[in-house]
Motif scaffolding. Structure first.
Motif, mmCIF file in Angstrom:
data_model
loop_
_atom_site.group_PDB
_atom_site.id
_atom_site.type_symbol
_atom_site.label_atom_id
_atom_site.label_comp_id
_atom_site.label_asym_id
_atom_site.label_seq_id
_atom_site.Cartn_x
_atom_site.Cartn_y
_atom_site.Cartn_z
ATOM 1 N N VAL A 154 0.825 -1.196 0.000
ATOM 2 C CA VAL A 154 0.000 0.000 0.000
ATOM 3 C C VAL A 154 0.866 1.257 0.000
ATOM 4 O O VAL A 154 0.599 2.210 -0.708
ATOM 5 C CB VAL A 154 -0.948 -0.021 1.220
ATOM 6 C CG1 VAL A 154 -1.669 1.309 1.367
ATOM 7 C CG2 VAL A 154 -1.933 -1.165 1.096
ATOM 8 N N SER A 155 1.941 1.237 0.774
ATOM 9 C CA SER A 155 2.786 2.437 0.845
ATOM 10 C C SER A 155 3.499 2.697 -0.484
ATOM 11 O O SER A 155 3.769 3.837 -0.835
ATOM 12 C CB SER A 155 3.807 2.289 1.973
ATOM 13 O OG SER A 155 4.607 1.137 1.735
ATOM 14 N N SER A 159 -1.907 6.773 -2.265
ATOM 15 C CA SER A 159 -3.259 6.949 -1.750
ATOM 16 C C SER A 159 -4.117 7.676 -2.773
ATOM 17 O O SER A 159 -3.623 8.225 -3.761
ATOM 18 C CB SER A 159 -3.224 7.730 -0.438
ATOM 19 O OG SER A 159 -2.680 9.025 -0.646
ATOM 20 N N THR A 178 -3.058 -1.515 -4.956
ATOM 21 C CA THR A 178 -3.883 -1.128 -3.827
ATOM 22 C C THR A 178 -3.654 0.337 -3.493
ATOM 23 O O THR A 178 -2.512 0.791 -3.444
ATOM 24 C CB THR A 178 -3.552 -1.983 -2.596
ATOM 25 O OG1 THR A 178 -3.227 -3.310 -2.989
ATOM 26 C CG2 THR A 178 -4.727 -2.024 -1.655
ATOM 27 N N THR A 180 -4.765 3.523 -0.747
ATOM 28 C CA THR A 180 -5.317 3.829 0.567
ATOM 29 C C THR A 180 -6.290 4.994 0.462
ATOM 30 O O THR A 180 -5.982 6.016 -0.161
ATOM 31 C CB THR A 180 -4.209 4.179 1.567
ATOM 32 O OG1 THR A 180 -3.307 3.073 1.675
ATOM 33 C CG2 THR A 180 -4.789 4.495 2.930
ATOM 34 N N GLU A 182 -8.502 7.392 3.045
ATOM 35 C CA GLU A 182 -8.838 7.822 4.410
ATOM 36 C C GLU A 182 -10.262 8.392 4.406
ATOM 37 O O GLU A 182 -10.579 9.264 3.600
ATOM 38 C CB GLU A 182 -7.852 8.880 4.902
ATOM 39 C CG GLU A 182 -6.392 8.448 4.903
ATOM 40 C CD GLU A 182 -6.093 7.442 6.000
ATOM 41 O OE1 GLU A 182 -6.924 7.306 6.936
ATOM 42 O OE2 GLU A 182 -5.032 6.793 5.933
ATOM 43 N N GLY A 207 -9.071 -1.967 6.900
ATOM 44 C CA GLY A 207 -7.649 -1.890 7.184
ATOM 45 C C GLY A 207 -6.989 -3.234 7.400
ATOM 46 O O GLY A 207 -5.771 -3.365 7.302
ATOM 47 N N SER A 235 -8.619 3.764 7.641
ATOM 48 C CA SER A 235 -7.894 3.727 6.378
ATOM 49 C C SER A 235 -8.398 2.518 5.601
ATOM 50 O O SER A 235 -8.199 1.375 6.027
ATOM 51 C CB SER A 235 -6.382 3.601 6.615
ATOM 52 O OG SER A 235 -5.871 4.741 7.263
ATOM 53 N N GLN A 237 -8.724 0.232 1.914
ATOM 54 C CA GLN A 237 -7.891 -0.140 0.782
ATOM 55 C C GLN A 237 -8.780 -0.378 -0.445
ATOM 56 O O GLN A 237 -9.796 -1.064 -0.356
ATOM 57 C CB GLN A 237 -7.101 -1.425 1.081
ATOM 58 C CG GLN A 237 -6.164 -1.317 2.268
ATOM 59 C CD GLN A 237 -5.503 -2.653 2.569
ATOM 60 O OE1 GLN A 237 -5.025 -3.333 1.667
ATOM 61 N NE2 GLN A 237 -5.482 -3.030 3.837
#
Length: 576
Positions: A154-155, A159, A178, A180, A182, A207, A235, A237
């Motif tokens: 994810v990182s 996002s 993927t 993210t 928020e 999450g 958060s 996905q």
């Protein structure tokens, strides 16, 4: 000497055991067990087993880490295989029928979390409900090399925010992505995924990687999750993949566009009516209400401009009911529907297809639902024209029911409607009983479940009406030919007879007054259809069939001319 004999015996046992021990290092034979008795398989293992009549499906537990990419193959020379991968809660993650002939494979699937997964082994016949196949099989689980498919975390992907649109590309090395998101509790989001290169598949996960909702084709081969209410501040996905990748049949590369937006959520309360409209900026609208477990709700969506569609979702976003045309014309109605739990519910108002513009009316009511059993009656009090009363009963496939509504000296004119367990209307009547009283006469039920009776005041300011329901026996052809009358409001009737196993019988319908009808005939025994025939605009219909076993036969006759016609029904026994 006795010690030497024991030593020789021990050496002999070890020599016979060594080949079996060597084989178990590469292949682990597994005993046949029921689908509820889970066995284990590890990455790198091959196991063998057998499907039997007593054990037509088997499950294997696979322990794996988040992000591992696995390939699972199921082969058999005896059966057409079917392979399914599920998470620990039994939710299907991927499945495959024929990847190579009649063998199955889920290839390069990325496991979302560290967990114990389930692999379900069965035949295609067992999976499709057409029966069980038996025979031996081989199941292999392997971890796909990271050099073959590297899935970004994810990182690494980044996002997406509400109101954003991002573009990306899937490749043979990066087969899914993927993002993210928020968001706050109660926010209603719409996420769309489009590509001109591949058939898309879109999922929203919490999450922990649990799938909350997903979509394949909302617009052609593009995906869309519309007006999904997020259950909590978290958060989330968003998983982007091709449909081929999702179902385990291989990666498809190509460019894609992903968009996320927020929709404003309005609130609605019991007894409230909302007048609203769809515009090019808002083609779907959500309305939230709070209900208690056991509340019986009635939701209606009407429009003079388009064909309506309703969805009802619980707090977690799971769809608990939906409807297209249960209201009048192309209007939608959910209910009477009993809420399964206490909490927030979301009504999604939409047009059929989700692209129409125009005005609509949404109404939410909490209604009283009176439960009846066969042989029961209940009194309903009406105070105004148009008022509705609701009743329910539990029916079984093959039951023949008569429902009547009798007013006090004809002081109020009512109509009856019968809905099946899926809320589809199966019978209606206005004046089929005495005077202005309605009656649904000898209606054959074709499935098990809870049926709903709707009684509506057509005219008259006030009065009491007694509703009765009885399970009845149809006229018997054992006593000779029977005459059945049909009309625009009474289009379904039934007759019966006692069968002998293996007997050939001929059934004949003849118009009693030279009328023209369009009969449709279903012959049933023990809830199963054993023969049927139909014809349009005819004066007679005749066909023969063989009775499979001793016992009662029910013959359901529907006349789709919806006109006044009478049929004389006769039966000829032709022997075995």
């Amino acid at each position: 000497m006795r010690h030497l004999t024991k030593l020789l015996l021990l050496i002999t046992i070890l020599l016979f055991a060594l080949p079996a021990f060597a084989q178990s290092a590469t292949e682990t034979p597994q005993p046949t067990r029921s689908v509820m008795d889970t066995m284990s398989i590890a990455l790198g293992d091959t196991v063998r087993g057998s499907l039997t009549a007593d054990d037509p499906a088997l499950t294997y537990r696979l322990d794996a880490e988040a992000g591992q990419r696995v390939t699972i193959t199921l082969t058999s020379d005896a059966v057409d295989t079917y392979l399914t991968l599920l998470d620990g809660d039994g939710q299907v993650l991927a499945q495959n029928d024929d990847s190579n002939g009649t063998d199955s494979a889920i290839t390069g699937f990325m496991l979302p979390t560290a967990a114990s997964y389930q692999i379900l082994v069965e035949s295609y016949a067992q999976h499709s409900g057409s029966g069980a196949e038996t025979g031996s099989f081989s199941l292999t689980a392997a971890e796909t090399s990271a050099t073959v498919a590297v899935i970004p975390t994810v990182s690494n992907v980044g996002s997406i925010g509400l109101g954003d649109t991002v573009t990306g590309s899937l490749t043979s090395a990066t087969t899914s992505m993927t993002y993210t998101l928020e968001a706050e509790a109660g926010q209603s989001v719409t996420v769309t995924l489009a590509s001109s290169d591949f058939d898309t598949y879109l999922s929203i996960m919490d999450g922990s990687g649990n799938v909350l909702t997903q979509n394949d084709d909302s617009d052609g081969t593009n995906s869309g999750i519309h007006s999904f209410v997020l259950p909590q501040a978290s958060s989330y996905q968003i998983l982007v993949e091709s449909y081929a990748q999702h179902n385990g049949s291989g990666a498809v590369p190509g460019d894609f566009t992903l968009s996320a937006s927020e929709q404003q959520v309005a609130h609605i309360e019991y007894t409230q009516t909302v007048e609203d409209s769809f515009t090019s900026d808002a083609l779907v609208k959500d309305y939230v209400f709070t209900g208690q477990a056991g509340d019986v709700v009635l939701i209606s969506l009407t429009s003079p401009d388009f064909d309506t569609y309703l969805h009802l979702r619980d707090t977690d976003g799971n769809e608990v009911a939906s409807d297209d045309d249960s209201g009048e014309g192309n209007n939608s109605q959910i209910g009477p529907f009993t809420l399964p739990s206490t909490g927030g519910y979301t009504i999604e108002a939409a047009s059929f297809g989700g692209s129409s513009l125009g005005d609509f009316t949404l109404k939410l009511d909490k209604v009283e639902l009176v439960t009846l059993n066969y042989g029961d009656s209940a009194v309903a009090e009406f105070t105004r024209s148009g008022q509705m009363k609701y009743f329910s009963f539990t029916g079984r496939n093959g039951d023949l029911v008569t429902i009547s509504a009798t007013s006090n000296s004809g002081s109020i004119d009512t109509s009856l409607m019968l809905n099946d367990p899926y809320n589809s209307q199966i019978a209606t009547d206005d004046d089929g009983g005495p005077g202005v009283d309605p009656e649904i006469y000898q209606q054959l039920l074709t499935q098990d479940g809870t049926y709903t009776i709707v009684l509506q005041a057509v005219s008259g300011s006030s009065g009491s009406v007694t509703v009765s329901i009885d399970r009845t026996s149809p006229p018997s052809l054992d006593e000779g030919e029977q005459t059945l009358d049909f009309s625009s409001s009474q289009s379904a009737r039934a007759v019966g007879f006692t069968a002998n196993a293996g007997e050939t019988v001929a059934l004949t319908l003849t118009s009693a007054s030279d009328g023209i009808g369009s009969p449709n005939v279903s012959v049933m025994q023990d809830g199963e259809t054993i023969a049927n025939a139909s014809s349009n605009t005819v004066q007679s219909l005749s066909f023969s069939f063989v009775t499979p076993s001793d016992g009662e036969i029910i013959i359901q006759i529907n006349d789709y001319s919806y006109s006044s016609v009478s049929y004389t029904v006769s039966l000829e026994r032709m022997g075995e």
